[in-house]
Structure formats: structure tokens, C-alpha cells
Design a protein around this motif. Structure first.
Motif, PDB file in Angstrom:
ATOM      1  N   GLN A 236       0.497  -1.308   0.268  1.00 31.74           N
ATOM      2  CA  GLN A 236       0.107  -0.580   0.137  1.00 31.74           C
ATOM      3  C   GLN A 236       0.668   1.292  -0.130  1.00 31.74           C
ATOM      4  O   GLN A 236       0.896   2.265  -0.825  1.00 31.74           O
ATOM      5  N   LYS A 237       1.692   1.341   1.263  1.00 33.38           N
ATOM      6  CA  LYS A 237       3.035   2.230   0.524  1.00 33.38           C
ATOM      7  C   LYS A 237       3.023   2.806  -0.472  1.00 33.38           C
ATOM      8  O   LYS A 237       3.811   3.951  -1.051  1.00 33.38           O
ATOM      9  N   ALA A 240       1.359   4.942  -2.785  1.00 35.58           N
ATOM     10  CA  ALA A 240       1.151   5.843  -2.386  1.00 35.58           C
ATOM     11  C   ALA A 240       1.948   6.329  -2.942  1.00 35.58           C
ATOM     12  O   ALA A 240       2.114   7.497  -3.360  1.00 35.58           O
ATOM     13  N   LYS A 241       2.844   5.807  -2.752  1.00 35.87           N
ATOM     14  CA  LYS A 241       4.144   7.059  -3.047  1.00 35.87           C
ATOM     15  C   LYS A 241       4.646   6.506  -4.296  1.00 35.87           C
ATOM     16  O   LYS A 241       4.869   8.160  -4.991  1.00 35.87           O
ATOM     17  N   PHE A 276      -4.332  -0.018   4.470  1.00 39.83           N
ATOM     18  CA  PHE A 276      -4.543   1.423   4.526  1.00 39.83           C
ATOM     19  C   PHE A 276      -4.178   2.333   5.395  1.00 39.83           C
ATOM     20  O   PHE A 276      -5.444   2.292   6.579  1.00 39.83           O
ATOM     21  N   GLN A 279      -2.940   7.679   6.118  1.00 42.95           N
ATOM     22  CA  GLN A 279      -1.793   8.425   5.480  1.00 42.95           C
ATOM     23  C   GLN A 279      -1.440   8.317   3.958  1.00 42.95           C
ATOM     24  O   GLN A 279      -1.578   9.067   2.567  1.00 42.95           O
ATOM     25  N   ASP A 280      -1.621   7.138   3.727  1.00 45.26           N
ATOM     26  CA  ASP A 280      -1.665   6.590   2.405  1.00 45.26           C
ATOM     27  C   ASP A 280      -2.872   6.309   2.129  1.00 45.26           C
ATOM     28  O   ASP A 280      -2.436   6.864   0.367  1.00 45.26           O
TER      29      ASP A 280
END
Length: 575
Positions: A236-237, A240-241, A276, A279-280
Motif C-alpha cells: 500500500q505504501k 501511495a508513494k 491502508f 496517510q496512505d
């Protein structure tokens, strides 16, 4: 018994290591074998041994060709499990690297330097680590030919390290050089791991204005699209990035395609959005909002909105920037019920904020909130939030000169949705005075910004500063009308909003002259058949209302006839 004996053996081997090569070899070998609890104890013991026995001999061991052992050890102990001694060892190594001359740092080797950069980046708030990384960046910038010998993993480590200090010229220039190498390898980007892709995109996004970083990001976006079927293996991270990085290049087709592919993957995981982080989710929806017209981005945003709404009780956990970003993002789909519900919940969280927390929002955060909630002016929660935000801006009235022109325009446009609220009126007066005090700054406003100011201040015609600003903007529009391109680069909506505002001050010479200039531009847009194509009903009506306020001006009279004829040709009636 196997784990215990392995643990004992690991401790014994680092105790008995005679040199850094033996020490680092034992460290790397056993770090991978031990379980979490034993690994933490082992790394902290290793960090202490490294700090006490080897750090002071770093320069001497560089000459002996033992830099790699130092780099691998520093990389291991600088992680969280390394504890306080790991932090101190990392800081001490960074301080020593920062003092090396070119000859000595070249002896370390570019591969070892990439490990050092990755290690120092874990302590980005520490001055020694910053200075050590900058020294590595200076070397990389001046010896970019060495990048060709590096594996892609080492390139990603360097970018990940340098991107922690985007304000430093050496870090920026070294990253640009690495981007050049990534572009050179465009045909071999399949070698990149998913973590490597994420680190590069995330790192390059720290300098969105750099052309080579744009090209490298586009190349990686293309590679991700080719891997779309494998996105299920991304965390997930990482997703997101990647979205965060691609969203910095919204004009690029490859960025959009890659983000849409990620939106499809998020939709596939819709039943698992609970896993999630806050933040994500905020990063994802903020990225998707850069392409609000895309169906997949819209659907993914709606799914995320539903998850945010279900977490209403946890909204206080959002960062100061996370909550404004969510409101701003959801406002791109104002007609979606789920987005509205989530935004209402977020607005209520703003209302629950005490004065201390509201004061902790950045200027950009306040602007994002105001700009977002204005899409639903009929909602009581948004009206109440607008009043609270207006009061916060009033508390900061002495800081208004620090707001950008775009921020000022967005604030005026936002608060104008509630013109009957005293706090909104008061803040509009304060904003008008700020614009007047810095009248020379009007040249820095975009055409859209000027139109937003005029459209907003028109909601308070009885306020003297509001009227004065409209007249000042009329003067700025006249100045732009005298350029070679005249008003050709103004949008139809901008022209309609500006004229509508100037028509509220028909007695002012600047208003009349600006009205004539807009009339000339509208007449230049009449096609060969005498039609004004492209203007909406609302825009045409605003033009008709505006031109009618200057009956003595021939140009306005001609434009009034043209716009009236266009309305009638569509079977539309005047208001």
C-alpha cells in the motif's frame, strides 16, 4: 536450541573479529539468520562494538581498501533496531565522511557511498548526517560517469538519500545526474525492483521543475504501466508513494496512465481498504484528484471517501496537512455523495479543533480547507467551518503578506460563498486591504486569480476596500490588454467574471476602459458565421449583464449585440 546456539555464535563471531572485514561479514551473515528479538540485541551489541573499536580507524581503513565493510556495517546498525549506539555510530561516520577530500572519498568507491547515503538518510534531522550526505552528493555530481558501473539498487539508494535535502544544490544536481543515467537505461528499466521504482519516483518528485527528472519519471511511469498486471505485489505504501510522485507531473500522459493503473489496483483492493493507513489513503486520493475526469480515479476516490467516512472517529489522527489535502481532493468530485459525506466529516473535525490546533495549520493547509469546502456552500457544516477558518485567518492578519497571490485569490473565492457571515466579510476586508497594500503584486496574479478576486469581492459591494480592489484590478487588466497578445490568453470564464465585476463599478474610468478591452476581445472571438462558440449560457449571460452597464461605449454596445444574438440563437432567454 538452534536459535540460541546461533545467537551465541553470532555474538562470539563479532567479539572475535580482528578487523572490519571479519566484523562486517559476521554482522551481515547473522543479521539475516536471527529472529527479531535476538536480532535487535545482536545489532545493538554490534553497534556498540563498531562505535568503540572501528569508527575511529575509518580513514586508515579507507587506505587499506576496507570501505565496504564500514558501509555495510553502518547500513545495518543505523536502522531502528540498532538503538542509540547505532544512531551515534551513524552520526560519527557521517561526520567523518563530510570531512574527506576528493582523493579519499574516491577511494571509498561509489557502491559504498550509496550505502552510506542510505544510512545517513535515516537520520535526516541530524546535522552530521546532512553534511555527510551533501559531501557524497558533491562527489557524485562531479563524477557522474561512475554511475554506469552501479546496479540500479545503488542508484535508488543515492536518490533516496539525496531527496531528504531538496533545498541543497549538490543533492539536486547529483540527483539530476542520476536521472540522466536512468534515462540512458530506459530500455533496461525492467531491471528495477518495485521498491527501486518507488524510491526513484518518490525521490525525483522533490524537484518537480527539473526537466531531466521529469523525463526519468515518465520513463519509469511507462515501465510501471507495462507491469500493471503485477501491481498486486506492491505494498500500500509503495502504491501511495508512486501516485504521489506521478501526481507532480499531471501534464504527462504516462503519469496519468500509471496513476490510472494504480487506481484500478486500489479498486481491486476496495474490500481491504481498512488495512491502508490514514496517510496512505490521503496521499492516494490527493494524487487521483489530479485527474478528476478519469473514471477509475473517480471510482477509487469514492471508495476511499467511503473508508474515510467509516473512520470518522479517527480523523483527529490525521496530520496537519493530511486533513486539508483530503478535503481539497474530495472537492474535485463535488457531485459524488460519498465525497461530500467524507468532506462533511472532515469539516466537523475542523470544528472540533481548539484554537491551538487550528493555529498549527500551515498557510497552505488553511487555503486548501477553504478552497475545498466552498464546493458545498449549502452544507451547514461547511458554513460553520468557514466561519472558524475565517476567524483563524483574522488572527493571522499580520501574516497575510506571506501568502502567495494564488492563496489570496483562493481565500477570497472561498469565503465569498458565505457573504452573509460576519467573519467571512471581515476577512474579505482584510484580504482586500492586503491586496491594495501590495498593489504592485497584482502583476503576479494569474488571469484566473484576478478573475477570482473580482468575482469574490463583488459579493461585498458595500465595502470600500472591495470596490477599490476591483478598480485596481481593472487597471491591471488594461495593462495586460496593451500587450502584443492582448487578452487572447484569458479564458472565456475569466473574461465573463471580470466583466461582471467591473460592471458593478460602471462609474469608474478604469472599469469602463477594462470593459471596452474585454468587449474588443470578445468581438475578436466571433467566428466567420458571426457566432460566439464555446461560451456557456452562464458566461454569455454574465457578458450581457456586464456590457449593458456601459451603454455609452460603442465597443461594448457591439459586444452586447453579439452576445445577445448568441443567446437567442440557442433559444435561451436572458435572466
Amino acid at each position: 536450541m538452534y536459535v540460541v546456539s546461533t545467537f551465541s555464535k553470532a555474538l562470539t563471531e563479532i567479539d572475535r573479529a580482528h578487523n572490519i572485514r571479519e566484523f562486517s561479514t559476521a554482522l551481515v551473515k547473522h543479521e539475516r539468520q536471527l529472529r527479531k528479538a535476538e536480532r535487535t540485541i545482536f545489532l545493538q551489541k554490534a553497534a556498540a562494538e563498531f562505535y568503540l573499536r572501528f569508527v575511529s580507524s575509518f580513514e586508515e581503513n579507507i587506505r587499506a581498501g576496507e570501505s565496504w565493510g564500514y558501509a555495510t556495517t553502518c547500513n545495518a546498525v543505523s536502522r531502528e533496531a540498532g538503538g542509540l549506539m547505532g544512531i551515534q555510530a551513524c552520526e560519527r561516520m557521517a561526520a567523518r565522511v563530510s570531512q574527506l577530500d576528493n582523493a579519499r572519498i574516491k577511494q571509498i568507491g561509489i557502491r559504498a557511498l550509496s550505502l552510506f547515503a542510505s544510512s545517513f538518510a535515516r537520520r535526516s534531522s541530524v546535522t552530521e548526517c546532512r553534511n555527510g550526505t551533501i559531501r557524497i552528493a558533491e562527489f557524485c555530481r562531479d563524477h557522474s560517469g561512475a554511475f554506469q558501473e552501479l546496479h540500479s539498487q545503488n542508484l535508488t539508494m543515492l536518490v533516496s538519500g539525496f531527496s531528504n535535502w531538496p533545498e541543497d544544490a549538490a543533492c539536486r544536481e547529483a540527483t539530476i545526474a542520476i536521472a540522466g543515467e536512468v534515462i540512458r537505461r530506459a530500455a533496461r528499466l525492467s531491471e528495477l525492483t518495485q521498491q527501486g521504482m518507488t524510491r526513484l519516483v518518490n525521490g525525483f518528485s522533490q524537484w518537480p521543475e527539473e526537466e531531466d527528472l521529469r523525463k526519468a519519471t515518465v520513463a519509469i511511469a511507462g515501465e510501471l504501466v507495462r507491469r500493471a498486471a503485477r501491481l498486486s505485489s506492491f505494498t500500500q505504501k509503495e502504491l501511495a508513494k508512486l501516485v504521489n510522485g506521478f501526481s507532480k507531473r499531471p501534464e504527462e500522459a504516462a503519469s496519468r496512465q500509471a496513476t490510472v493503473a494504480i487506481a484500478v489496483e486500489v479498486l481491486r483492493r476496495a474490500d481491504w481498504l481498512t488495512s491502508f493507513t490514514q496517510q496512505d489513503l490521503a496521499i492516494l486520493v490527493n494524487g487521483f484528484s489530479k485527474w478528476p475526469e478519469d473514471g477509475h480515479c473517480r471510482q477509487a476516490a469514492v471508495s476511499i471517501a467511503g473508508e474515510i467516512f467509516r473512520r470518522a472517529a479517527q480523523l483527529s489522527d490525521h496530520t496537519r496537512q493530511g486533513l486539508p489535502n483530503l478535503v481539497s481532493a474530495f472537492s474535485k468530485w463535488p457531485e459524488e455523495a460519498a465525497c461530500r459525506q467524507a468532506a462533511v466529516a472532515l469539516a466537523r473535525e475542523v470544528l472540533h479543533c481548539d484554537a491551538a490546533r487550528l493555529s498549527s495549520y500551515t498557510q497552505q493547509g488553511l487555503v486548501s480547507l477553504v478552497n475545498g469546502i466552498r464546493k458545498w456552500p449549502e452544507e451547514q457544516a461547511f458554513r460553520q467551518a468557514a466561519v472558524a477558518l475565517a476567524r483563524e485567518v483574522l488572527y493571522r492578519v499580520a501574516e497575510l503578506s506571506h501568502f502567495t497571490q494564488r492563496d489570496l485569490a483562493n481565500l477570497v473565492s472561498g469565503f465569498s460563498k458565505w457573504p452573509d457571515e460576519a467573519a467571512c466579510r471581515q476577512v474579505a476586508v482584510a484580504l482586500a486591504r492586503e491586496v491594495l497594500c501590495g498593489a504592485a503584486r497584482l502583476s503576479g496574479f494569474s488571469h484566473e486569480g484576478l478573475a477570482s478576486l473580482v468575482d469574490g469581492f463583488c459579493k461585498w459591494p458595500e465595502e470600500l476596500p472591495s470596490g477599490q480592489v476591483i478598480v485596481a484590478i481593472a487597471g491591471e487588466v488594461l495593462r495586460r490588454a496593451n500587450r502584443k497578445e492582448r487578452l487572447a490568453d484569458f479564458t472565456r470564464q475569466d473574461l465573463a467574471s471580470l466583466l461582471n465585476g467591473f460592471g458593478k463599478r460602471p462609474e469608474e474610468l478604469a472599469s469602463r476602459q477594462a470593459g471596452v478591452a474585454i468587449a474588443g476581445e470578445v468581438l475578436r472571438r466571433v467566428d466567420r458565421d458571426g457566432a460566439l462558440s464555446g461560451f456557456t449560457h452562464e458566461e454569455l449571460t454574465s457578458l450581457v449583464d456586464g456590457f449593458s452597464m456601459f451603454p455609452g461605449e460603442a465597443e461594448c454596445h457591439r459586444a452586447l449585440a453579439g452576445t445577445t444574438r448568441e443567446l437567442k440563437s440557442h433559444g435561451l432567454q436572458l435572466r
